[in-house]
Design an enzyme around this catalytic site. Structure first.
Site, PDB file in Angstrom:
ATOM      1  CD  GLU A 271     -15.858  -2.728  -3.548  1.00 22.97           C
ATOM      2  OE1 GLU A 271     -14.982  -1.988  -4.057  1.00 22.97           O
ATOM      3  OE2 GLU A 271     -16.883  -2.292  -3.001  1.00 22.97           O
ATOM      4  CG  HIS A 297      15.801  -3.694   0.621  1.00 20.66           C
ATOM      5  ND1 HIS A 297      17.119  -3.785   0.982  1.00 20.66           N
ATOM      6  CD2 HIS A 297      15.804  -3.301  -0.677  1.00 20.66           C
ATOM      7  CE1 HIS A 297      17.889  -3.433  -0.036  1.00 20.66           C
ATOM      8  NE2 HIS A 297      17.114  -3.137  -1.061  1.00 20.66           N
ATOM      9  CE  LYS A 412     -21.486   1.661   1.661  1.00 21.70           C
ATOM     10  NZ  LYS A 412     -21.838   1.859   0.244  1.00 21.70           N
TER      11      LYS A 412
END
Lengths: 421, 421
Positions: A271, A297, A412
């Site tokens: 960010e 792994h 937003k």
């Protein structure tokens, strides 16, 4: 004690020295300005600890030790830092309390989390810098209704603490209902706020050694500005100037305790650095977080044989201060696992870590190693400051605004429209 | 029901058609060969479910319902798939049992996990394809010693189940001590093994609807080979041919329930595709996993304003089947959060998801949307097969061996040397 070891060629020539010097001066300017507050946060937060001690004696539930569930209602920068520190230190922490987070608006997650919380033993921390984060206020309202809290009654309003900017809507609301509030300095952004009230209040309530955390952070920032941590600027230079070749920065942490620290790093890095620069170019570096030895792994295959587009930072704990051993048992048919018998798990995970680091270096992948001598609050304080300073230094070199997040705002606005239409 | 929607330009011209056709034929060859077993796994595993029912009546502890803690000892492909399915479905699952994982050799993690396990109510599943995974055997030995299990006594050996390849060292060991074992087909690799005994045994014991899971997977694979899921090949083509421009593939999942599915995806994608191709070039795609709405408050900034080097897949649940609502409470000073009052959290998270997806598409970032109608075992079965088939298709187009992991072996050899020297 933390040790930093670089295994990439930084090529600090004349140009590099200029860039580094300019960036350092930029950081000094940030620190001395009123705009970027995190540099002085550890020092300022020590006053906060004093006021927390007072609060502890003021709040009836805390005074009488009736609180068992500390519930953080907050999202992103309002929860990740707290999680990072707490998950790292909790096994060494003496407290009867449990810490919960309500950080997503996923209804199943909310329902399942609340099943584990006892309303009558809970203290709710409502954390929102702006004071109007829609996820946080929605969950807050849900809790008020679900548990029939009446904020006009002191016995109920004492169940809540707010952590928000002074003067925010939530701050005014808290004043009106005499809800205890702690404030975040205006000049400290969400993802840089873990050492403000955002992190310090819940961590203090969970008996984490916040003083050691803050002191170590303060000392580290000071030593950086005394030019005793130039490795940070060199690493930033390397990341920035070679960024187009290595756009992905892997943090490979060898302990499950780092799980949420890793996530905090991802937010901070992504960010802060994913931005348009002053010339309008899209710049940024992509963080990836791994936990060892588990991800040996899986993701390690891609690092070793995939495209050489990644740097890797390996994070290691020298001594887990836990003596659990692989017993000296010889199991039929499983003889070829005996070479590890009698060793501690601490030694096993660290030798796995060393093997991974060496394999990475041998494959010409730019790498560095951060070694903590042990798991401690002060080491966490250093680690937080280290990553914050590194982020700011890279931001200076990329010539971006490290501290805003315009790209997050688009969604937003869209959301508001969806409901208001 | 799952819906797949592509919002990138696949440009399926003549060349694309050729590549897609060739890749599809390659996948058919894989399926029909003895080498790659996962395509036929869902069908073959239905016999496994029958034998699990028999086992359930054979094991005294299970028969008498004395088991409360099911403990999976396994790492990487031996634990991630089980976690992915279980965490997705657990809230809908009726069982008194709890599922634990011992997947890391971090000594603190082991100690803390074991504190929550009651030896007298536990069933331990030792999961290792090769049978000699050093992390798994070490933890297995530790448990034998710590709880003083004597495998020569039936009451103790019945506390264990092994899941391993037939004929492996662990398999022979199990035979010797009459420990119940379930086998993984030799031609099914770790990261493709979730629908083998590796996942099905623990999931069955936790009362997950494994039959629905397997049936949905079987049907989906069949429909793919009947050329009814060509979107997979088109997406694989897009990812492969544009890979150099978009080397990072983000999976942005809008529900906390997807947290471990995301990690399963990361292993599958990274370890399968990060390879040297037949010409010796390093190829691969880097997976990144995010959970919404949380990561809207962090990583989204990098996606929107950072370098345009990412594709994004948004994963969504249409109906959470949970009616929790944001109450119609108007809080003083917090009026501008009222627009959401009276809505369900399900609606809120999904509109956030829509807003994010639209923002991404509007910023010309290649994106697709996968929508599950609800959270169910059958949808999870489809999702698993979808990602496995997509991985195999990309592998075909990259001309790599999708199923090996030579890069992981380097570190393993180094580790052995460190202890044997």
């Amino acid at each position: 004690m933390i040790n930093f070891e670089h295994r990439f060629e930084a090529k600090i020539g004349k140009v590099a020295k200029e860039v580094i010097k300019k960036s350092f001066k930029g950081l000094e300017r940030e620190r001395d300005s009123d705009k970027i507050g995190y540099y002085n946060l550890p020092k300022n937060s020590s006053k906060l600890v004093n006021s927390l001690e007072v609060f502890n004696n003021e709040n009836n539930y805390l005074k009488k030790d009736l609180i068992r569930d500390v519930v953080v209602i907050g999202i992103g920068g309002s929860s990740l830092g707290t999680k990072a520190v707490f998950e790292f230190l909790k096994h060494n922490t003496k407290t009867k309390r449990k810490l919960y987070f309500l950080e997503n608006v996923d209804p199943i997650y909310i329902s399942e989390t609340l099943k584990r919380i006892d309303k009558n033993k809970a203290l709710f921390l409502v954390v929102s810098k702006s004071g109007t984060t829609i996820e946080t206020t929605s969950i807050f309202k849900y809790i008020l209704k679900k548990y029939k809290f009446d904020l006009n009654k002191k016995s109920d309003s004492q169940r809540f603490v707010t952590i928000t900017d002074k003067g925010s809507a939530l701050s005014k609301f808290s004043d009106k209902y005499s809800i205890k509030q702690f404030n975040i300095p205006n000049n400290v952004g969400g993802r840089f706020s873990v050492l403000s009230a955002v992190g310090i209040v819940p961590l203090y309530l969970m008996n984490i050694e916040v003083k050691s955390l803050l002191k170590a952070s303060e000392n580290f920032i000071e030593s950086f500005f005394n030019q005793k941590q130039n490795n940070i600027l060199e690493k930033a230079f390397f990341y920035t100037k070679i960024a187009k070749r290595y756009p992905i920065n892997v943090l490979f942490s060898y302990s499950s305790s780092f799980t949420y620290f890793n996530q905090w790093y991802v937010q901070l890095w992504a960010e802060s650095l994913g931005k348009n620069d002053i010339f309008g170019n899209s710049v940024g570096l992509t963080p990836v977080h791994l936990v060892g030895s588990v991800d040996q792994h899986s993701f390690l295959q891609l690092i070793i044989q995939g495209p050489k587009d990644k740097t890797v930072t390996v994070l290691k704990v020298e001594d887990f201060e836990n003596k659990s051993k692989i017993p000296n048992i010889q199991l039929d048919f499983l003889d070829n696992t005996n070479y590890i018998n009698g060793q501690t798990f601490s030694k096993l995970i660290n030798e796995e870590c060393n093997a991974t680091f060496e394999t990475i270096v041998e494959n010409d992948i730019p790498a560095d190693l951060i070694t903590l001598d042990k798991i401690s609050a002060s080491n966490m304080g250093v680690l937080i400051s280290y990553y914050e300073l590194l982020t700011s230094a890279v931001g200076q070199m990329l010539e971006i605004n490290t501290y805003d997040q315009p790209g997050v705002e688009f969604g937003k606005k869209k959301l508001v429209k969806k409901f208001k239409k």
